[in-house]
Design an enzyme around this catalytic site. Structure first.
Site, mmCIF file in Angstrom:
data_model
loop_
_atom_site.group_PDB
_atom_site.id
_atom_site.type_symbol
_atom_site.label_atom_id
_atom_site.label_comp_id
_atom_site.label_asym_id
_atom_site.label_seq_id
_atom_site.Cartn_x
_atom_site.Cartn_y
_atom_site.Cartn_z
ATOM 1 N N ASP A 47 0.817 -1.209 0.000
ATOM 2 C CA ASP A 47 0.000 0.000 0.000
ATOM 3 C C ASP A 47 0.853 1.262 0.000
ATOM 4 O O ASP A 47 2.004 1.262 0.418
ATOM 5 C CB ASP A 47 -0.937 0.018 1.215
ATOM 6 C CG ASP A 47 -0.173 0.041 2.530
ATOM 7 O OD1 ASP A 47 0.825 -0.700 2.640
ATOM 8 O OD2 ASP A 47 -0.575 0.784 3.451
ATOM 9 N N GLU A 48 0.260 2.340 -0.479
ATOM 10 C CA GLU A 48 0.795 3.706 -0.388
ATOM 11 C C GLU A 48 2.244 3.811 -0.876
ATOM 12 O O GLU A 48 3.085 4.462 -0.250
ATOM 13 C CB GLU A 48 0.664 4.220 1.052
ATOM 14 C CG GLU A 48 -0.790 4.337 1.492
ATOM 15 C CD GLU A 48 -0.955 4.806 2.919
ATOM 16 O OE1 GLU A 48 -1.789 5.689 3.165
ATOM 17 O OE2 GLU A 48 -0.254 4.275 3.813
ATOM 18 N N VAL A 49 2.496 3.201 -2.016
ATOM 19 C CA VAL A 49 3.819 3.320 -2.647
ATOM 20 C C VAL A 49 3.705 4.484 -3.630
ATOM 21 O O VAL A 49 3.414 4.309 -4.804
ATOM 22 C CB VAL A 49 4.213 2.010 -3.349
ATOM 23 C CG1 VAL A 49 5.654 2.085 -3.842
ATOM 24 C CG2 VAL A 49 4.045 0.824 -2.398
#
Length: 475
Positions: free
Chosen positions: A288-290
């Site tokens: 997530d949230e890369v």
């Protein structure tokens, strides 16, 4: 007259007369009958016997209700049938798990004031019913995690997802990589002391979880949320430069070198160690949230990561940003927000071998405040009062075909959570709402709210902190 059972069975019929009030001796007799087939259920009954011994009535002592317990594998997985009359108790369960859930219901019925006789039959809607605890932002050890298991298993949850790494700290020992716990574990989101689980801790947690009908799903977040990993192994950073321990709650600023041999040698050791020491079949590898990696490179990395998990004999869970990568069979995609990657998410409908776990914010994000001025929690996805955890439908909240959804999981991130009281205040009573959705209980909020004060009396007796949501009359 009602029964204060949560999650409420789908088929619950009130019968004539009162329910038997079991004495401590009768509860122990039932525990002995259950133990050979369902030790977790027996342990729960034995603990309840102590409570009954302190509060039992003369009628319970004088009565001699019949007790009957049987496993019946013709029932649906994890299901149970429970009949409690003035004359006795009958439990039929599909498995040890079903027996535990029947015992949960029986104990809650026994705690219900003036409980009527009843018959119940119930089958979980989803096979995967989880709770996620973040021990990376603020570290919690064996004692606290066991307390979380105690609460979660009471509401028929069967998976404990532990978020074990993030920018702030690395929280699990890894074979052959002592730098991770030596260099990257001694910090938390406030800059205070961190901590980590050693091999014995992790084993103890898994054994305890299994005794309470739960399986541990460990999460190492990749390729982002990796500042702590890079503190230990700067050679895995995109520029090869050292990183300093991070205190704070920002996200999206860290990622590993996606293609270097150094990175993949480290990741191979991490996945191998987790696979070797994890009892369950799934490892969670984040995703997530890369925010600073191009999409094609991200998808190639997550595809390779999934194959690495398969190589080591496990299956992968990943946050739903992974959709669009080449997913291995039986991968579980965990949906958490409509803010990312919905176009790619639609593509997984073409893969019959992929499952979806529903964790939509705000409904199941228990780190979010229940009211605006609450002293704990955040508000990035809005507020989550009790009713919001109970009145939602997974097939409407998650934009995939309903048949792909095999689970519901609530999440407690710990940016603002520092103590065990903080954990339980954010869990209770909202975890009971999420568990009701996961189980597939009838959606009657008034009935649900009427049951909660009975549960709260038990929490208070055990000195467990909880939030008195204004939608419930707690008196």
């Amino acid at each position: 007259m009602s029964l204060h059972i949560i999650p409420r069975p789908q088929d619950l019929t009130l019968l004539e007369g009162p329910a038997a009030v079991l004495s401590s001796a009768k509860i122990l007799e039932l525990a002995a009958a259950v133990r050979p087939e369902a030790p977790a259920a027996a342990d729960r009954l034995a603990a309840f016997a102590n409570e009954a011994a302190q509060g039992g009535s003369e009628s319970a002592v004088e009565a001699n209700p019949t007790l009957d317990f049987v496993l019946d594998d013709s029932l649906a997985p994890e299901s149970f049938e429970l009949v409690v009359t003035e004359g006795g108790v009958s439990i039929k369960a599909a498995s040890a798990a079903g027996a535990l859930y029947a015992v949960n219901a029986l104990i809650q019925a026994q705690r219900t004031p003036n409980a009527p006789a009843f018959s119940a039959s119930s089958t979980p809607r989803y096979p995967n019913r989880g709770f996620m605890l973040d021990i990376a932002r603020h570290f919690f050890g064996v004692k606290e995690i066991k307390q979380v298991i105690d609460i979660a298993s009471t509401y028929n949850l069967n998976r404990l997802h532990l978020h074990l790494s993030d920018d702030q700290g690395w929280r699990i020992e890894i074979d052959g990589r002592p730098e991770l716990t030596k260099l990257a574990s001694a910090n938390d989101a406030d800059g205070g002391p961190g901590g980590f689980l050693n091999f014995d801790d992790y084993e103890e947690i898994q054994v305890y979880a299994a005794l309470h009908g739960m399986t541990v799903i460990p999460e190492i977040d990749l390729p982002g949320h990796t500042n702590a990993l890079l503190v230990a192994f700067p050679e895995a950073s995109p520029d090869g430069k050292p990183r300093e321990p991070y205190a704070g709650i920002e996200v999206g600023f860290s990622w590993v070198n996606l293609t270097s041999d150094d990175t993949w040698a480290i990741l191979d050791d991490i996945v191998a160690s987790l696979a070797r020491r994890t009892h369950g079949e799934y490892l969670h590898l984040g995703g997530d949230e890369v925010l600073k990696v191009e999409r094609p490179e991200y998808e190639e990395f997550m595809t390779r990561l999934g194959k690495l998990v398969t190589k080591h004999g496990k299956k992968m869970v990943a946050w739903h940003e992974v959709a669009g990568s080449e997913l291995q069979d039986d991968t579980q995609v965990q949906f958490w927000t409509a803010n990312f990657n919905l176009e790619k998410l639609a593509t997984i409908a073409e893969n019959p071998n992929v499952q979806v776990i529903a964790s939509p914010a705000p409904h199941v994000y228990l780190d979010l405040k229940p009211v605006e001025d609450f002293p704990l929690g955040l508000t990035w996805a809005g507020l989550v009062p009790l009713k919001a955890t109970f009145e939602w439908e997974p097939s409407e909240a998650v934009p995939v075909p309903a048949k792909m959804i095999t689970g519901v999981e609530s999440c407690l991130w710990t940016e603002t959570i520092r103590t065990m009281d903080d954990i339980t205040t954010m869990m209770l009573p909202r975890i009971a709402g999420v568990a009701s959705v996961a189980w597939g209980s009838p959606r009657d909020f008034e009935e649900f709210a009427q049951a909660l004060p009975t549960h709260a009396r038990d929490w208070a007796a055990r000195e467990v902190a909880f939030y008195r949501d204004p939608a419930v009359n707690w008196d």
